[in-house]
Scaffold this active site. Structure first.
Site, PDB file in Angstrom:
ATOM      1  N   ASP A 148      -6.960 -16.779  -2.069  1.00 10.22           N
ATOM      2  CA  ASP A 148      -6.018 -16.803  -3.191  1.00 10.22           C
ATOM      3  C   ASP A 148      -6.404 -15.748  -4.218  1.00 10.22           C
ATOM      4  O   ASP A 148      -7.324 -15.113  -4.215  1.00 10.22           O
ATOM      5  CB  ASP A 148      -5.857 -18.080  -3.795  1.00 10.22           C
ATOM      6  CG  ASP A 148      -4.378 -18.483  -4.250  1.00 10.22           C
ATOM      7  OD1 ASP A 148      -3.798 -17.341  -5.128  1.00 10.22           O
ATOM      8  OD2 ASP A 148      -3.842 -19.294  -4.247  1.00 10.22           O
TER       9      ASP A 148
ATOM     10  N   ASP B 212      -5.930 -10.768  -2.117  1.00 13.02           N
ATOM     11  CA  ASP B 212      -4.691 -10.659  -2.217  1.00 13.02           C
ATOM     12  C   ASP B 212      -3.871 -10.173  -0.737  1.00 13.02           C
ATOM     13  O   ASP B 212      -4.463  -9.224  -0.303  1.00 13.02           O
ATOM     14  CB  ASP B 212      -4.381  -9.471  -3.125  1.00 13.02           C
ATOM     15  CG  ASP B 212      -2.908  -9.025  -3.279  1.00 13.02           C
ATOM     16  OD1 ASP B 212      -2.039  -9.348  -2.533  1.00 13.02           O
ATOM     17  OD2 ASP B 212      -2.540  -8.275  -4.565  1.00 13.02           O
ATOM     18  N   VAL B 213      -3.020 -10.960  -0.360  1.00  6.76           N
ATOM     19  CA  VAL B 213      -2.679 -10.696   1.025  1.00  6.76           C
ATOM     20  C   VAL B 213      -2.141  -9.503   1.356  1.00  6.76           C
ATOM     21  O   VAL B 213      -1.630  -8.987   2.494  1.00  6.76           O
ATOM     22  CB  VAL B 213      -1.767 -11.955   1.471  1.00  6.76           C
ATOM     23  CG1 VAL B 213      -2.645 -13.264   1.647  1.00  6.76           C
ATOM     24  CG2 VAL B 213      -0.526 -12.256   0.875  1.00  6.76           C
TER      25      VAL B 213
ATOM     26  N   TYR C  95      14.375 -13.149  -0.863  1.00  9.95           N
ATOM     27  CA  TYR C  95      13.414 -14.402  -0.552  1.00  9.95           C
ATOM     28  C   TYR C  95      13.789 -14.752   0.944  1.00  9.95           C
ATOM     29  O   TYR C  95      13.087 -14.879   1.823  1.00  9.95           O
ATOM     30  CB  TYR C  95      13.650 -15.478  -1.593  1.00  9.95           C
ATOM     31  CG  TYR C  95      12.763 -16.697  -1.048  1.00  9.95           C
ATOM     32  CD1 TYR C  95      11.266 -16.820  -1.456  1.00  9.95           C
ATOM     33  CD2 TYR C  95      13.376 -18.049  -0.846  1.00  9.95           C
ATOM     34  CE1 TYR C  95      10.607 -17.704  -1.359  1.00  9.95           C
ATOM     35  CE2 TYR C  95      12.264 -18.903  -0.616  1.00  9.95           C
ATOM     36  CZ  TYR C  95      10.982 -19.082  -0.866  1.00  9.95           C
ATOM     37  OH  TYR C  95      10.276 -19.965  -0.541  1.00  9.95           O
TER      38      TYR C  95
ATOM     39  N   LEU D 188       1.578 -26.377  -2.044  1.00  5.53           N
ATOM     40  CA  LEU D 188       1.390 -26.769  -0.408  1.00  5.53           C
ATOM     41  C   LEU D 188       0.101 -26.383   0.176  1.00  5.53           C
ATOM     42  O   LEU D 188      -0.550 -26.960   0.956  1.00  5.53           O
ATOM     43  CB  LEU D 188       2.456 -26.165   0.229  1.00  5.53           C
ATOM     44  CG  LEU D 188       3.962 -26.438  -0.112  1.00  5.53           C
ATOM     45  CD1 LEU D 188       4.830 -25.958   0.664  1.00  5.53           C
ATOM     46  CD2 LEU D 188       4.347 -27.878  -0.201  1.00  5.53           C
TER      47      LEU D 188
HETATM   48  N1  LIG Z   1       7.662 -25.524  -3.079  1.00  5.94           N
HETATM   49  C1  LIG Z   1       8.846 -25.678  -2.381  1.00  5.94           C
HETATM   50  O1  LIG Z   1       9.819 -26.389  -2.363  1.00  5.94           O
HETATM   51  C2  LIG Z   1       8.716 -24.547  -1.115  1.00  5.94           C
HETATM   52  C3  LIG Z   1       9.916 -24.574  -0.207  1.00  5.94           C
HETATM   53  C4  LIG Z   1       9.860 -23.705   0.862  1.00  5.94           C
HETATM   54  C5  LIG Z   1       9.047 -22.701   0.917  1.00  5.94           C
HETATM   55  N2  LIG Z   1       8.117 -22.619   0.139  1.00  5.94           N
HETATM   56  C6  LIG Z   1       6.936 -21.560   0.396  1.00  5.94           C
HETATM   57  O2  LIG Z   1       5.415 -22.232   0.500  1.00  5.94           O
HETATM   58  C7  LIG Z   1       4.633 -21.560   0.177  1.00  5.94           C
HETATM   59  C8  LIG Z   1       3.853 -22.193  -0.871  1.00  5.94           C
HETATM   60  O3  LIG Z   1       4.617 -22.519  -2.201  1.00  5.94           O
HETATM   61  P1  LIG Z   1       4.228 -23.545  -3.066  1.00  5.94           P
HETATM   62  O4  LIG Z   1       5.226 -23.985  -3.453  1.00  5.94           O
HETATM   63  O5  LIG Z   1       2.794 -24.166  -2.843  1.00  5.94           O
HETATM   64  O6  LIG Z   1       3.905 -22.183  -4.450  1.00  5.94           O
HETATM   65  P2  LIG Z   1       2.595 -22.216  -5.573  1.00  5.94           P
HETATM   66  O7  LIG Z   1       3.295 -21.125  -6.343  1.00  5.94           O
HETATM   67  O8  LIG Z   1       2.102 -23.557  -6.011  1.00  5.94           O
HETATM   68  O9  LIG Z   1       1.639 -21.384  -4.477  1.00  5.94           O
HETATM   69  C9  LIG Z   1       1.384 -20.243  -4.008  1.00  5.94           C
HETATM   70  C10 LIG Z   1       0.306 -19.835  -4.011  1.00  5.94           C
HETATM   71  O10 LIG Z   1       0.316 -18.447  -3.379  1.00  5.94           O
HETATM   72  C11 LIG Z   1      -0.581 -17.449  -4.096  1.00  5.94           C
HETATM   73  N3  LIG Z   1      -0.302 -16.236  -4.006  1.00  5.94           N
HETATM   74  C12 LIG Z   1       0.622 -15.611  -4.492  1.00  5.94           C
HETATM   75  N4  LIG Z   1       0.698 -14.292  -4.213  1.00  5.94           N
HETATM   76  C13 LIG Z   1      -0.234 -14.216  -3.506  1.00  5.94           C
HETATM   77  C14 LIG Z   1      -0.935 -12.870  -2.735  1.00  5.94           C
HETATM   78  N5  LIG Z   1      -0.280 -11.667  -2.864  1.00  5.94           N
HETATM   79  N6  LIG Z   1      -2.245 -13.049  -2.067  1.00  5.94           N
HETATM   80  C15 LIG Z   1      -2.836 -14.056  -2.172  1.00  5.94           C
HETATM   81  N7  LIG Z   1      -2.178 -15.348  -2.826  1.00  5.94           N
HETATM   82  C16 LIG Z   1      -1.028 -15.284  -3.192  1.00  5.94           C
HETATM   83  C17 LIG Z   1      -0.584 -17.972  -5.462  1.00  5.94           C
HETATM   84  O11 LIG Z   1      -1.557 -17.642  -6.365  1.00  5.94           O
HETATM   85  C18 LIG Z   1      -0.465 -19.466  -5.573  1.00  5.94           C
HETATM   86  O12 LIG Z   1      -1.706 -20.267  -5.448  1.00  5.94           O
HETATM   87  C19 LIG Z   1       5.263 -20.128  -0.270  1.00  5.94           C
HETATM   88  O13 LIG Z   1       5.352 -19.188   0.607  1.00  5.94           O
HETATM   89  C20 LIG Z   1       6.607 -20.670  -0.664  1.00  5.94           C
HETATM   90  O14 LIG Z   1       7.685 -19.606  -0.520  1.00  5.94           O
HETATM   91  C21 LIG Z   1       7.774 -23.649  -1.052  1.00  5.94           C
END
Ligand SMILES: NC(=O)c1ccc[n+]([C@@H]2O[C@H](COP(=O)([O-])OP(=O)(O)OC[C@H]3O[C@@H](n4cnc5c(N)ncnc54)[C@H](O)[C@@H]3O)[C@@H](O)[C@H]2O)c1
Length: 256
Positions: free
Chosen positions: A36, A59-60, A162, A17
């Site tokens: 990231d 790293d957040v 979560y 996203l």
């Molecule tokens: N994909 C879904 O269906 C979905 C649904 C609801 C919520 N979300 C939320 O959307 C957000 C993005 O998810 P996504 O599906 O794109 O996942 P993704 O795994 O594709 O991307 C997440 C990104 O966050 C980065 N990340 C993780 N820990 C980190 C840290 N400590 N510091 C900096 N960066 C960090 C990862 O390296 C990765 O690039 C997340 O918060 C997830 O919980 C996703």
């Protein structure tokens, strides 16, 4: 705010996203800073997108790396008007497993640390620089968009950690909007349903199809571009503030 006039930080911008939001913002003329992890695709995406996009290893959960990233982003973009918080991790474990073993508390803490505290850490540090921006004609100095989840409202079996982390994001959205209102900085969150990102890539194809078919309409997984479109709309619409918007095709998650 006008997308073509802003500098935006996207945490988690190296995948899913966040990556889609980086591409949408850059495609519409914004300057973008990807925050990231060092092993993410952030730097590769920034290289591909050209001079208006920079990548910072952040790293957040680590305040030092976040502070260095914010300083670098301000230097490369001039000022920071938008923060899109997408960094996050999934997590699945039952409160007590079938052998009677209790949930690993370190695992619970880590999920909260990344998803909830990481989000707030970015908010507080970035907002403290936004407040010195020149206001636009609406009086806006900045806008923050967080990523919650429908699991904040209908957490499934195994989602205690979560859901708690994502429910915390819903909870902070209004008070942060209220805190920052005197500075002309807005704060909203998006609660996505099921989106086709690497987060779901570990699942077998039939499971992904079944998940898609469970969505009332449209009966498919969300596209990351649909998330990016809403994030951009929130930036553009000054009346959206303090709200968490579900983006889920009307799905209401069942217990499992
Ligand atoms: N994909 C879904 O269906 C979905 C649904 C609801 C919520 N979300 C939320 O959307 C957000 C993005 O998810 P996504 O599906 O794109 O996942 P993704 O795994 O594709 O991307 C997440 C990104 O966050 C980065 N990340 C993780 N820990 C980190 C840290 N400590 N510091 C900096 N960066 C960090 C990862 O390296 C990765 O690039 C997340 O918060 C997830 O919980 C996703």
């Amino acid at each position: 705010m006008k997308i073509e006039e802003i500098g935006a930080i996207v945490t988690g911008g190296g995948s899913g996203l966040g990556e889609s939001t980086v591409r949408e913002l850059a495609g519409r003329g914004a300057k973008v800073a990807i925050f990231d992890l060092p092993n993410s695709r952030g730097a590769e995406i920034a290289d591909e997108l050209g001079d208006a996009v920079h990548s910072f290893p952040v790293d957040v959960t680590d305040t030092q790396s976040l502070t260095a990233g914010v300083d670098g982003a301000r230097e490369s973009m001039g000022s920071i008007h938008a923060l899109i918080n997408c960094a996050g991790v999934g997590s699945a474990s039952r409160t007590v497993d079938k052998d009677g073993t209790p949930f690993d508390l370190d695992h619970f803490r880590r999920t909260i640390e990344i998803n909830l505290i990481g989000t707030f850490n970015a908010i507080r540090l970035v907002a403290s620089t936004m407040i010195s921006n020149e206001p636009n004609t609406e009086g806006e100095r900045g806008c923050i968009v967080n990523t919650s989840s429908v699991a904040a409202f209908e957490g499934q079996i195994g989602q205690a950690a979560y859901s708690a982390s994502k429910g915390g994001i819903v909870g902070l959205t209004l008070p942060v909007a209220r805190d920052l209102s005197r500075h002309g900085v807005r704060c909203c969150s998006i609660a996505p349903g099921l989106f086709a990102t690497p987060l779901l890539a570990g699942l077998p194809a039939e499971a992904v199809d079944a998940l898609g078919a469970s969505i009332p309409f449209p009966p498919r997984l969300g596209k990351p571009a649909e998330y990016a479109a809403l994030a951009c709309h929130i930036l553009e619409n000054p009346m959206l503030n303090g709200e968490t918007v579900r983006l889920d095709g009307a799905i209401r998650m069942q217990p499992r």
